[in-house]
Design a protein around this motif. Sequence first.
Motif, PDB file in Angstrom:
ATOM      1  N   UNK A 180       0.880  -1.164   0.000  1.00 26.96           N
ATOM      2  CA  UNK A 180       0.000   0.000   0.000  1.00 26.96           C
ATOM      3  C   UNK A 180       0.918   1.215   0.000  1.00 26.96           C
ATOM      4  N   UNK A 181       0.744   2.069  -1.012  1.00 24.49           N
ATOM      5  CA  UNK A 181       1.799   3.067  -1.228  1.00 24.49           C
ATOM      6  C   UNK A 181       1.287   4.325  -1.914  1.00 24.49           C
ATOM      7  N   UNK A 182       2.053   5.398  -1.742  1.00 23.35           N
ATOM      8  CA  UNK A 182       2.034   6.508  -2.692  1.00 23.35           C
ATOM      9  C   UNK A 182       3.430   6.519  -3.319  1.00 23.35           C
ATOM     10  N   UNK A 183       3.519   6.778  -4.625  1.00 23.85           N
ATOM     11  CA  UNK A 183       4.823   6.631  -5.270  1.00 23.85           C
ATOM     12  C   UNK A 183       5.893   7.560  -4.714  1.00 23.85           C
ATOM     13  N   UNK A 184       5.520   8.783  -4.339  1.00 24.27           N
ATOM     14  CA  UNK A 184       6.499   9.709  -3.767  1.00 24.27           C
ATOM     15  C   UNK A 184       5.754  10.708  -2.886  1.00 24.27           C
ATOM     16  N   UNK A 185       6.467  11.356  -1.956  1.00 23.43           N
ATOM     17  CA  UNK A 185       5.767  12.161  -0.943  1.00 23.43           C
ATOM     18  C   UNK A 185       4.909  13.290  -1.513  1.00 23.43           C
ATOM     19  N   UNK A 186       5.325  13.848  -2.663  1.00 24.28           N
ATOM     20  CA  UNK A 186       4.573  14.973  -3.234  1.00 24.28           C
ATOM     21  C   UNK A 186       3.456  14.509  -4.159  1.00 24.28           C
ATOM     22  N   UNK A 187       3.125  13.215  -4.140  1.00 24.74           N
ATOM     23  CA  UNK A 187       2.161  12.667  -5.095  1.00 24.74           C
ATOM     24  C   UNK A 187       0.835  13.415  -5.032  1.00 24.74           C
ATOM     25  N   UNK A 188       0.255  13.597  -6.214  1.00 25.35           N
ATOM     26  CA  UNK A 188      -1.081  14.181  -6.333  1.00 25.35           C
ATOM     27  C   UNK A 188      -1.911  13.215  -7.159  1.00 25.35           C
ATOM     28  N   UNK A 189      -3.054  12.734  -6.701  1.00 26.06           N
ATOM     29  CA  UNK A 189      -3.590  12.968  -5.364  1.00 26.06           C
ATOM     30  C   UNK A 189      -2.799  12.196  -4.304  1.00 26.06           C
ATOM     31  N   UNK A 190      -2.710  12.762  -3.122  1.00 25.56           N
ATOM     32  CA  UNK A 190      -2.022  12.087  -2.017  1.00 25.56           C
ATOM     33  C   UNK A 190      -2.988  11.085  -1.399  1.00 25.56           C
ATOM     34  N   UNK A 191      -3.199  10.034  -2.155  1.00 27.22           N
ATOM     35  CA  UNK A 191      -4.139   9.014  -1.744  1.00 27.22           C
ATOM     36  C   UNK A 191      -3.471   7.672  -1.997  1.00 27.22           C
TER      37      UNK A 191
END
Lengths: 140, 433
Positions: free
Chosen positions: B131-142
């Motif tokens: 379960x991830x977001x690819x990088x901290x600034x990802x948009x959407x941060x979901x």
Amino acid sequence: MPDKAEHPEKLDTLLKALGAGTMDYPEKTDCCGSMLASTAASTTLTITAEKLKAVEGYGFDGLVTTCPFCFQMFDGRQEEINDMIDFLLDTDSDEVELPVFYYTQLLGLAMGLKPDRLGLQLNMSPVDRILDKIEEGPNR
Amino acid sequence: MNSVMVIGGGISGIQASLDLADRGIKVYLVERSTSIGGTMAQLDKTFPTLDCSICILGPKMVEVDQNPNIELLTYSEVTKVDGAAGNFRVTVHRKPRYVGESCNGCGECAKTCPIEVPNEYDEGLGTRKAIYVPFPQAIPLRYTIDRDVCVECYRCVEACTGQGNDAIDFNMTAEDVELNVSAIIVATGMDRYIPWNLGEYGYFQYPNVLDALEFERLICASGPTGGNLVRPFDGKPAHKIVFVQCVGSRSQRLGVPYCSSVCCMYATKEAILVREHDPDSVVTIFYIDLKVFGQGFQDFVDRARDQWGVEYIRGRPGEVREHPYTGDLTVWYEDTDTGIVSKKEADLVVLCTAMIARPGNTKLAEILGVELDEYKFFKVKDPLSSPVETNVPGIYVCGCCHGPRDIPESVAEASGTAAMAAELIEVTSKEDR
């Protein structure tokens, strides 16, 4: 299917099947030098000497080939190379003592044939020193 | 109906979307991956100004997120297009993220997730959870659950409930959305050549041989090593870096005869970054021709050579060799200025690989009914008089999806397509009246 020209590994696979360990080294795809044997006698031996020296330097037990001309260069002319190794490598250098085999000789040993049946006494490189090691098998 | 669909959420798609939204036009921004940002989000710095890449892109991404005129459809793909300019009917397939919109990106779920897999964003040099977001600034941060690797231990669900939320829904299913739009802007970007047929460089055998995007992640402060330039072989600091230009590109044999147009510049940029990081480093760039044609580009290269001491050698290396015990690399090359063959020791060899068309272009072109060129890039109607129009009226292309180009050119083109789409809407809405 042909082997990968830049990173050949079929001979490695065949050797591993016998229980031997193999390792890649930078000079693996270097030529034995035989292609110049009739035209540039001392260059050809320099090429051979460089490869032998490199292989010995990595701590290998021996060199295996499937090609008669490679075998002739690495095995048959090792003594000749040692006679003039300083000249060939253009530096003060120790003599090379590297056992060289045909693949089929190792195959025969793995199948339990006696060394003299495989013509190992005719190899000119110091193969004796690792015959004991080979007989002990992989669990040495 | 005043809306436009933008396919692809890289810098081109983002710029086109923002331009259109600022004109009061509704934009559907469709992105295949879980976050917008594209390749530019992976870069450390931009050339020739050495600006931080994400610092330029990040605010734009946030703007996309917050602009009421932009509807963001991430983790989605266009599967069907009907109609004509002024009235396209587009079907968008939305893949399930398994995390609902109430996710606030707190990240507690990822902390409890036991699965670690290579992170695509870091080009496999770092890891991410299932379960991830690819990088901290990802948009959407979901967050998104990668069900291919998830073992369904449901620890993430517990973590989410622990935070007083219930965003995770394992029963989520894919859905198809139908949208009506006046125009379509294609901004799907590019892929890079994988040196399958260049065994001499040992990309698949030697850990210390990287491609340029991997290197970009390695030297990036937000990268897997926190910006420490270390050798993947043993984690020791890398001091001697060799860049090899035109890996795959400008080669008739490998089917990529064109120039990738940005490699000379990004290699120079990365070389300067290395010298900045480590003043003791030795950086060499092997090139065929230095194709630095943009504004300020030649100055940049001169600065790299004269002020930063980057060594440029004209010639393509013939072979890279690795020492089996130390992992040190030796690069064999011919300096074609002198004709002398010699070798160079290196800790890292960076292959500047060719920019190629995305494999998905073929399918997308079929769906859109537009033509591709011989290298599977999108084909424009006329490179001189209509450089962003395709053979289908109402469908425009910008960025690397129709050939290699740099960021400024992509952005300029994106604004161009936005203007073209806005004009089309103006014309068609007048006809309707």
